[in-house]
Design a protein around this motif. Structure first.
Motif, PDB file in Angstrom:
ATOM      1  N   TRP B 168       5.193  36.337  48.840  1.00  0.00           N
ATOM      2  CA  TRP B 168       5.596  36.179  47.307  1.00  0.00           C
ATOM      3  C   TRP B 168       6.888  36.720  47.043  1.00  0.00           C
ATOM      4  N   ASP B 169       7.030  37.945  47.402  1.00  0.00           N
ATOM      5  CA  ASP B 169       8.046  38.804  46.832  1.00  0.00           C
ATOM      6  C   ASP B 169       9.545  37.925  46.771  1.00  0.00           C
ATOM      7  N   LEU B 170       9.494  37.466  48.051  1.00  0.00           N
ATOM      8  CA  LEU B 170      10.641  36.634  48.243  1.00  0.00           C
ATOM      9  C   LEU B 170      11.032  35.601  47.295  1.00  0.00           C
ATOM     10  N   GLU B 171      10.074  35.156  46.721  1.00  0.00           N
ATOM     11  CA  GLU B 171      10.359  34.060  45.764  1.00  0.00           C
ATOM     12  C   GLU B 171      10.414  34.887  44.373  1.00  0.00           C
ATOM     13  N   SER B 180      15.212  28.920  39.094  1.00  0.00           N
ATOM     14  CA  SER B 180      14.162  28.387  38.729  1.00  0.00           C
ATOM     15  C   SER B 180      13.063  28.372  39.600  1.00  0.00           C
ATOM     16  N   ARG B 181      11.711  28.001  39.206  1.00  0.00           N
ATOM     17  CA  ARG B 181      10.920  27.643  40.394  1.00  0.00           C
ATOM     18  C   ARG B 181      11.191  26.611  41.403  1.00  0.00           C
ATOM     19  N   ILE B 182      11.685  25.652  40.908  1.00  0.00           N
ATOM     20  CA  ILE B 182      12.050  24.487  41.688  1.00  0.00           C
ATOM     21  C   ILE B 182      12.989  25.003  42.670  1.00  0.00           C
ATOM     22  N   ARG B 183      14.070  25.563  42.333  1.00  0.00           N
ATOM     23  CA  ARG B 183      15.318  25.902  43.027  1.00  0.00           C
ATOM     24  C   ARG B 183      14.780  26.985  43.977  1.00  0.00           C
ATOM     25  N   SER B 184      14.058  27.981  43.629  1.00  0.00           N
ATOM     26  CA  SER B 184      13.651  28.944  44.584  1.00  0.00           C
ATOM     27  C   SER B 184      12.714  28.373  45.747  1.00  0.00           C
ATOM     28  N   PHE B 185      11.968  27.312  45.317  1.00  0.00           N
ATOM     29  CA  PHE B 185      11.220  26.612  46.375  1.00  0.00           C
ATOM     30  C   PHE B 185      12.267  25.952  47.460  1.00  0.00           C
ATOM     31  N   PHE B 186      13.386  25.184  46.858  1.00  0.00           N
ATOM     32  CA  PHE B 186      14.201  24.565  47.704  1.00  0.00           C
ATOM     33  C   PHE B 186      15.165  25.780  48.756  1.00  0.00           C
ATOM     34  N   SER B 187      15.612  26.821  47.934  1.00  0.00           N
ATOM     35  CA  SER B 187      16.370  27.499  48.909  1.00  0.00           C
ATOM     36  C   SER B 187      15.765  28.828  49.435  1.00  0.00           C
ATOM     37  N   VAL B 188      14.392  28.974  48.962  1.00  0.00           N
ATOM     38  CA  VAL B 188      13.794  29.968  49.764  1.00  0.00           C
ATOM     39  C   VAL B 188      12.907  29.511  50.861  1.00  0.00           C
ATOM     40  N   ILE B 189      11.566  28.809  49.957  1.00  0.00           N
ATOM     41  CA  ILE B 189      10.686  28.762  50.909  1.00  0.00           C
ATOM     42  C   ILE B 189      10.903  27.415  52.047  1.00  0.00           C
ATOM     43  N   LEU B 190      11.584  26.523  51.607  1.00  0.00           N
ATOM     44  CA  LEU B 190      11.979  25.591  52.560  1.00  0.00           C
ATOM     45  C   LEU B 190      12.950  26.083  53.773  1.00  0.00           C
ATOM     46  N   TYR B 191      13.583  27.089  53.177  1.00  0.00           N
ATOM     47  CA  TYR B 191      14.682  27.446  54.257  1.00  0.00           C
ATOM     48  C   TYR B 191      13.926  28.247  55.131  1.00  0.00           C
ATOM     49  N   ALA B 193      10.682  28.430  55.724  1.00  0.00           N
ATOM     50  CA  ALA B 193       9.641  27.557  56.585  1.00  0.00           C
ATOM     51  C   ALA B 193      10.052  26.516  57.600  1.00  0.00           C
ATOM     52  N   LYS B 194      11.474  26.648  57.514  1.00  0.00           N
ATOM     53  CA  LYS B 194      11.938  25.536  58.288  1.00  0.00           C
ATOM     54  C   LYS B 194      11.625  25.280  59.821  1.00  0.00           C
ATOM     55  N   PRO B 195      11.857  26.344  60.573  1.00  0.00           N
ATOM     56  CA  PRO B 195      11.010  26.001  61.974  1.00  0.00           C
ATOM     57  C   PRO B 195       9.744  25.671  62.027  1.00  0.00           C
ATOM     58  N   GLY B 196       9.122  25.938  61.192  1.00  0.00           N
ATOM     59  CA  GLY B 196       7.321  25.670  61.335  1.00  0.00           C
ATOM     60  C   GLY B 196       7.372  24.294  60.959  1.00  0.00           C
ATOM     61  N   LEU B 197       7.968  23.827  59.706  1.00  0.00           N
ATOM     62  CA  LEU B 197       7.917  22.605  59.217  1.00  0.00           C
ATOM     63  C   LEU B 197       8.518  21.630  60.504  1.00  0.00           C
ATOM     64  N   PHE B 198       9.420  21.991  61.041  1.00  0.00           N
ATOM     65  CA  PHE B 198      10.049  21.281  62.208  1.00  0.00           C
ATOM     66  C   PHE B 198       8.922  20.982  63.231  1.00  0.00           C
ATOM     67  N   VAL B 199       8.416  21.947  63.893  1.00  0.00           N
ATOM     68  CA  VAL B 199       7.191  21.924  64.694  1.00  0.00           C
ATOM     69  C   VAL B 199       5.979  20.901  63.855  1.00  0.00           C
ATOM     70  N   THR B 200       5.599  21.225  62.875  1.00  0.00           N
ATOM     71  CA  THR B 200       4.780  20.522  62.378  1.00  0.00           C
ATOM     72  C   THR B 200       5.066  19.123  62.339  1.00  0.00           C
ATOM     73  N   ALA B 201       6.265  18.433  62.039  1.00  0.00           N
ATOM     74  CA  ALA B 201       6.886  17.290  62.088  1.00  0.00           C
ATOM     75  C   ALA B 201       6.644  16.836  63.530  1.00  0.00           C
ATOM     76  N   LEU B 202       7.107  17.477  64.285  1.00  0.00           N
ATOM     77  CA  LEU B 202       7.073  17.058  65.941  1.00  0.00           C
ATOM     78  C   LEU B 202       5.874  16.594  66.204  1.00  0.00           C
ATOM     79  N   PHE B 203       4.836  17.387  65.606  1.00  0.00           N
ATOM     80  CA  PHE B 203       3.146  16.949  66.019  1.00  0.00           C
ATOM     81  C   PHE B 203       2.987  15.742  65.400  1.00  0.00           C
ATOM     82  N   CYS B 204       3.417  15.413  64.217  1.00  0.00           N
ATOM     83  CA  CYS B 204       3.110  14.409  63.653  1.00  0.00           C
ATOM     84  C   CYS B 204       3.696  13.229  64.259  1.00  0.00           C
TER      85      CYS B 204
END
Lengths: 304, 278
Positions: B168-171, B180-191, B193-204
């Motif tokens: 949480w601290d990161l956000e 803003s919360r939205i901005r921090s989502f795009f620039s922190v969380i998505l950034y 979690a990118k490798p994890g999201l990539f692998v998830t997308a691969l499984f899909c």
């Protein structure tokens, strides 16, 4: 009471974006899984005819008739036996081979990462393609298995492996095992990598043999992830359809028929949606049992 | 026998076993590739296990004179749409589940995961009735909906697992810095979690690319078939054109190989994280 309600309201106010974000996914799951599940259970209690969906006589409540019908069917009883045989053999062989493989690949060896990648090939290959490939390898006229076996003098004449009642089951299960090992292996390997090396060193100093340290250290440590991956694997094995259907369609003489293929045959080949649904509900009951164990394990782990 | 010798023997056994297993994993496909490069006389000639000359006729035939490329494109389309829908829904849901207080969040997650355990046939039969009522038989929309039923639960679960690892601290830090919360989502969380999201997308991607039963049952029009179903085109009623079939197998493996190469590094971790770490 009043205070509590106000608290709830405030909470909701602060958290409404969370609910909003979750809503589409929950609606999708409800519409795509939960609703069809209920429809499926309902179907298993009616006489449903696809060709005449509006015909009163065919769309009536049947009670337990569909279930009685399938339990009177010899093929269904045979398919239960096959499912048990299929599941147990698949599970045991996959577990043992995957364990050995993970232990080997956890050692320091040259080319380890290349081996690790290549070993995943069967897992990555789509089921339909694996089925086609092995149907080719087993083929009596052109398959390399026959060619090599004849050359080596193991058999005198080409055998139609998938066409014989005695061999078809084993040929298909071999493909399922081949395809399933990597999945199980990955989980075991990931668990093994979490074990610190000094645990073994101290056991070594205490004079423990390799065998002892495997049973006394390795196995207890990886027990939990191993159990979880095994149950996941089990669920995959029970619902294995593509490999069997594409290689033998449950034949010859229903020797490779499992509950899953039985349900499919009833519904989509014989157009008996009611009995097909009943068979799939029985499969669902089995799988719910295993999923429940799995979920219990995960939530226990999270609780820690 | 002393310790070092024992250790050496163990290493040799481990090597031999591993090499044998690797051979068992890949040799079938080497043989498939060899067969795809043979002419039809060679395929029926047992002395030509390794072909004396190679020909690309099978590939030419499959690519230019069959519907196979069309099936390939169909599959890519269905798979990519499924993947995109799943990723959007699951990122939203996972953010909601991990970053807001939601009553009964754990229970919701469990029910979602539970739906992944449903045997496909259990949904396939009622789907047929539902899709028929909705006039969605033989349509990509229906097929994509069905594919989402098994990719979505997994994607949600996996994405939650990756989001949970991000502190949480990161956000908070980003928000204190004026995001803003939205901005921090795009620039922190998505950034992060990118490798994890990539692998998830691969499984899909892989699980819907792999799907056979729904596609075989619900698609009737030849030109709408997916690649896994279209493979059966080369199986005639009385004979199978093995050369063409094997060339088709080789072509259909290409996307898998590409994706495999892309995520190979994160694969082991990504595979086990969602299911085991929860």
């Amino acid at each position: 009471m009043r205070q509590h309600r106000i608290g709830k309201k405030l909470e909701l106010k602060r958290n409404w974006p969370g609910y909003l974000l979750l809503a589409p996914a929950v609606i999708a799951v409800l519409a795509l899984s939960i609703y069809p599940l209920c429809r499926g259970i309902y179907l298993s209690f009616v006489n449903y005819n696809l060709v005449r969906p509006n015909d009163e006589a065919f769309n009536t409540f049947a009670g337990l008739n569909n279930y009685i019908k399938i339990f009177k069917d010899k093929i269904f009883i045979q398919s239960i036996g096959n499912t048990v045989k299929w599941t147990v053999i698949n599970l045991v062989v996959q577990l043992v081979v995957a364990m050995l493989l993970a232990l080997a690949l956890n050692r320091k060896m040259k080319g380890r990462s290349v081996f690790r990648t290549l070993i995943l090939v069967p897992w990555a290959v789509p089921h339909a393609i694996a089925a086609m490939t092995f149907t080719f390898l087993y083929n009596a006229n052109v398959g390399i298995i026959n060619i090599l076996a004849v050359k080596l003098g193991l058999i005198t004449e080409s055998v139609s492996w998938l066409g014989n009642v005695g061999s078809a089951f084993w040929c298909v299960i071999l493909v399922a095992i081949w395809k399933g090992i990597p999945f199980q292996m990955i989980f075991i390997l990931a668990a093994l990598q979490g074990i610190p090396g000094d645990v073994y060193e101290s056991a070594d100093i205490d004079g423990a043999s390799r065998w002892q340290s495997f049973w006394r250290i390795t196995l207890p440590i990886i027990k939990e992830p191993l159990a979880i991956s095994t149950i996941l694997n089990l669920i995959g094995i029970i619902s294995c359809f593509n490999t069997i259907w594409l290689m033998t369609e449950g034949g010859p003489l229903y020797s490779t028929e499992i509950i899953y293929t039985y349900a499919y045959r009833e519904a989509f080949i014989k157009h008996n949606f009611g009995t097909g649904a009943a068979a799939s509900v029985i499969l669902f009951i089995f799988m719910t049992l295993f999923s429940w164990i799995y979920l219990r394990m995960i939530s226990e782990k999270e609780g820690q | 026998m002393n310790r070092i010798q024992k250790e050496r023997i163990r290493t040799v056994i481990a090597y031999v076993f591993t090499v044998l297993m690797v051979a068992a994993s890949i040799l079938p496909f080497l043989y498939v590739i060899l067969t795809a490069l043979k002419s039809s006389e060679q395929i029926y000639d047992p002395t030509q296990i390794i072909p004396s000359y190679i020909t690309f006729d099978n590939f030419k035939q499959v690519i230019f004179h069959s519907n196979f490329i069309r099936y390939f494109v169909n599959s890519i389309f269905i798979t990519v749409v499924t993947m995109v829908i799943c990723m959007i829904l699951s990122v939203m849901a996972a953010y909601g589940l991990t970053r807001y207080y939601i009553a009964g969040a754990e229970k919701i997650k469990m029910v979602i995961l539970m739906t992944r355990m449903f045997p496909g046939i259990l949904l396939c039969i009622p789907y047929y009735v539902i899709m028929k009522q909705m006039n969605l038989i033989d349509s990509y929309v229906g097929l994509i909906m069905m594919y989402c039923s098994f990719t979505l639960p997994f994607a949600i679960w996996n994405t939650c697992a990756f989001f949970n690892t991000i502190p949480w601290d990161l956000e908070e830090a980003a928000m204190i810095d004026g995001c803003s919360r939205i901005r921090s989502f795009f620039s922190v969380i998505l950034y992060v979690a990118k490798p994890g999201l990539f692998v998830t997308a691969l499984f899909c991607f892989m699980s819907s690319w792999d799907e056979y039963m729904y596609a075989a049952t619900f698609i009737n029009t030849t030109l709408k078939k997916t690649i896994q179903v279209g493979m059966k085109d080369f199986i005639g009623q009385y004979s199978i054109d093995w050369g063409l079939l094997m060339a088709a197998v080789v072509i259909s493996l290409i996307p898998i190989l590409i994706f495999f190469a892309l995520v190979q590094k994160n694969l082991v971790e990504g595979l086990s994280s969602g299911a085991v770490k929860g």
